[in-house]
Motif scaffolding. Sequence first.
Motif, PDB file in Angstrom:
ATOM      1  N   ASN A   1       0.828  -1.213   0.000  1.00 16.87           N
ATOM      2  CA  ASN A   1       0.000   0.000   0.000  1.00 16.87           C
ATOM      3  C   ASN A   1       0.863   1.265   0.000  1.00 16.87           C
ATOM      4  O   ASN A   1       0.615   2.201   0.749  1.00 16.87           O
ATOM      5  CB  ASN A   1      -0.921  -0.025   1.223  1.00 16.87           C
ATOM      6  N   GLU A   2       1.878   1.261  -0.870  1.00 18.89           N
ATOM      7  CA  GLU A   2       2.786   2.398  -0.916  1.00 18.89           C
ATOM      8  C   GLU A   2       2.146   3.593  -1.586  1.00 18.89           C
ATOM      9  O   GLU A   2       1.335   3.454  -2.497  1.00 18.89           O
ATOM     10  CB  GLU A   2       4.047   1.999  -1.689  1.00 18.89           C
ATOM     11  N   LYS A   3       2.514   4.761  -1.110  1.00 16.56           N
ATOM     12  CA  LYS A   3       2.022   6.002  -1.709  1.00 16.56           C
ATOM     13  C   LYS A   3       2.620   6.199  -3.103  1.00 16.56           C
ATOM     14  O   LYS A   3       3.691   5.700  -3.413  1.00 16.56           O
ATOM     15  CB  LYS A   3       2.417   7.192  -0.826  1.00 16.56           C
ATOM     16  N   ALA A   4       1.905   6.977  -3.912  1.00 12.66           N
ATOM     17  CA  ALA A   4       2.363   7.231  -5.281  1.00 12.66           C
ATOM     18  C   ALA A   4       3.664   8.032  -5.292  1.00 12.66           C
ATOM     19  O   ALA A   4       3.887   8.876  -4.432  1.00 12.66           O
ATOM     20  CB  ALA A   4       1.278   8.009  -6.024  1.00 12.66           C
ATOM     21  N   VAL A   5       4.496   7.752  -6.283  1.00 17.47           N
ATOM     22  CA  VAL A   5       5.708   8.557  -6.489  1.00 17.47           C
ATOM     23  C   VAL A   5       5.286   9.851  -7.190  1.00 17.47           C
ATOM     24  O   VAL A   5       4.727   9.813  -8.276  1.00 17.47           O
ATOM     25  CB  VAL A   5       6.742   7.794  -7.344  1.00 17.47           C
ATOM     26  N   LEU A   6       5.539  10.989  -6.548  1.00 17.52           N
ATOM     27  CA  LEU A   6       5.170  12.277  -7.148  1.00 17.52           C
ATOM     28  C   LEU A   6       6.288  12.797  -8.045  1.00 17.52           C
ATOM     29  O   LEU A   6       6.044  13.445  -9.049  1.00 17.52           O
ATOM     30  CB  LEU A   6       4.900  13.329  -6.061  1.00 17.52           C
ATOM     31  N   LEU A   7       7.513  12.505  -7.611  1.00 12.19           N
ATOM     32  CA  LEU A   7       8.668  13.067  -8.301  1.00 12.19           C
ATOM     33  C   LEU A   7       9.691  11.970  -8.496  1.00 12.19           C
ATOM     34  O   LEU A   7      10.021  11.249  -7.536  1.00 12.19           O
ATOM     35  CB  LEU A   7       9.240  14.170  -7.404  1.00 12.19           C
ATOM     36  N   ARG A   8      10.142  11.824  -9.742  1.00  8.13           N
ATOM     37  CA  ARG A   8      11.151  10.797 -10.020  1.00  8.13           C
ATOM     38  C   ARG A   8      12.242  11.414 -10.895  1.00  8.13           C
ATOM     39  O   ARG A   8      11.960  11.971 -11.948  1.00  8.13           O
ATOM     40  CB  ARG A   8      10.495   9.619 -10.753  1.00  8.13           C
ATOM     41  N   VAL A   9      13.467  11.321 -10.406  1.00 10.51           N
ATOM     42  CA  VAL A   9      14.617  11.859 -11.118  1.00 10.51           C
ATOM     43  C   VAL A   9      15.402  10.667 -11.642  1.00 10.51           C
ATOM     44  O   VAL A   9      15.727   9.751 -10.882  1.00 10.51           O
ATOM     45  CB  VAL A   9      15.484  12.711 -10.155  1.00 10.51           C
ATOM     46  N   LYS A  10      15.660  10.659 -12.953  1.00 10.21           N
ATOM     47  CA  LYS A  10      16.310   9.484 -13.559  1.00 10.21           C
ATOM     48  C   LYS A  10      17.554   9.888 -14.335  1.00 10.21           C
ATOM     49  O   LYS A  10      17.465  10.565 -15.358  1.00 10.21           O
ATOM     50  CB  LYS A  10      15.336   8.786 -14.517  1.00 10.21           C
ATOM     51  N   GLY A  11      18.701   9.486 -13.832  1.00  8.83           N
ATOM     52  CA  GLY A  11      19.954   9.721 -14.551  1.00  8.83           C
ATOM     53  C   GLY A  11      20.229  11.185 -14.841  1.00  8.83           C
ATOM     54  O   GLY A  11      20.844  11.510 -15.864  1.00  8.83           O
ATOM     55  N   LEU A  12      19.804  12.054 -13.947  1.00 12.25           N
ATOM     56  CA  LEU A  12      19.916  13.505 -14.194  1.00 12.25           C
ATOM     57  C   LEU A  12      21.367  13.987 -14.202  1.00 12.25           C
ATOM     58  O   LEU A  12      22.140  13.715 -13.290  1.00 12.25           O
ATOM     59  CB  LEU A  12      19.142  14.270 -13.114  1.00 12.25           C
ATOM     60  N   LYS A  13      21.697  14.709 -15.269  1.00 12.14           N
ATOM     61  CA  LYS A  13      22.991  15.385 -15.349  1.00 12.14           C
ATOM     62  C   LYS A  13      22.739  16.858 -15.662  1.00 12.14           C
ATOM     63  O   LYS A  13      21.899  17.172 -16.502  1.00 12.14           O
ATOM     64  CB  LYS A  13      23.860  14.794 -16.468  1.00 12.14           C
TER      65      LYS A  13
END
Length: 240
Positions: A1-13
Amino acid sequence: NEKAVLLRVKGLKVAYGGIQAVKGIDMQVREGELVSLIGSNGAGKTTTMKAITGMLGASDGDIEYLGRSIKGRGPWDMVKEGLVMVPEGRGVFARMSITENLLMGAYTRNDQAGIAEDVEKVFGIFPRLRERKNQLAGTMSGGEQQMLAMGRALMARPKVLLLDEPSMGLSPILVDTIFEVVRDVYALGVTIVLVEQNASRALAIADRGYVMESGLLTMEGTGSELLADPRVRAAYLGDE
Ligand code: ATP
C-alpha cells in the motif's frame, strides 16, 4: 500500500558550461514524504533543485512529476502544477509589503476568493506575518523573511515544496522555529524536499534522505538510518 511517487529523477545530469555539477542521479519522492538532501558546499544540491523546478536545463536524464516527464518545461509551468521552490536566500520582494509578497506567490492563480482564503491560512500558520502584514519585507528579520518565503510558496498551493537551506544564516533559536515550521507544513500534507547544511536536524525530521557528494548521490536511507550511519556521522555530523 505504498504512496504514489510524485517526483522521479532518472539519470539527471546538469552542467554549467564545461563543468558537470550533477553527474547522473536517481531519486524519488512519494506523496506525503519529507525527503532531506544533505551534502557539503558545492555538492550540487541547489543545482538539482533548480533542474527539478525547470530553472536549469538538464544535459541528460529525465524528471517525472505526477507520472509525466517535465523535461524542458519552465518554472512558471511547474509552479502552476504545484512544484514550488523556496530559494536559498529567500528572495522576498524587499520593497513590497508582506501581504503583497504573499499575493505574488499566487501569481499563477486567478481564483480571487481562494487566494484571499489562503492569505488567511498563511496568517494562521505564521501569526508573526499577520502582525506585520503592511510592513515592507526588506525590513523584516532573517527568520521572518524565511517565514514569508515559505508563506509565499504556500500561496501557490504546492503539492511538492522544495526548500533550499531554510535555516541558513539564522540564529539558533530561529533555526528551531524554522524546523518547527517545516514540520507544520509537512503535517498539512505537503510533500517536502529539504536541502540543508544542517544535516542532523534535516535527517531527524525526514522520512528519508539522500547524501550528495561531488554531483552524485552516495547514500540513501531513512532519516534514522542515515543519522546512525558512521560515514554520515563522520562527514556531516562532526563525529570523529
Ligand atoms: P551549497 O550548499 O554551497 O549551496 P550545493 O550543494 O547547493 O552547495 P551547487 O550550488 O549546486 O551546490 O553547486 C554545484 C557546483 O556547481 C559547484 O561546484 C558550483 O561552483 C557550481 N556552480 C553553481 N552554480 C554555477 C553557475 N551559475 N555557474 C558555474 N558553476 C556553478
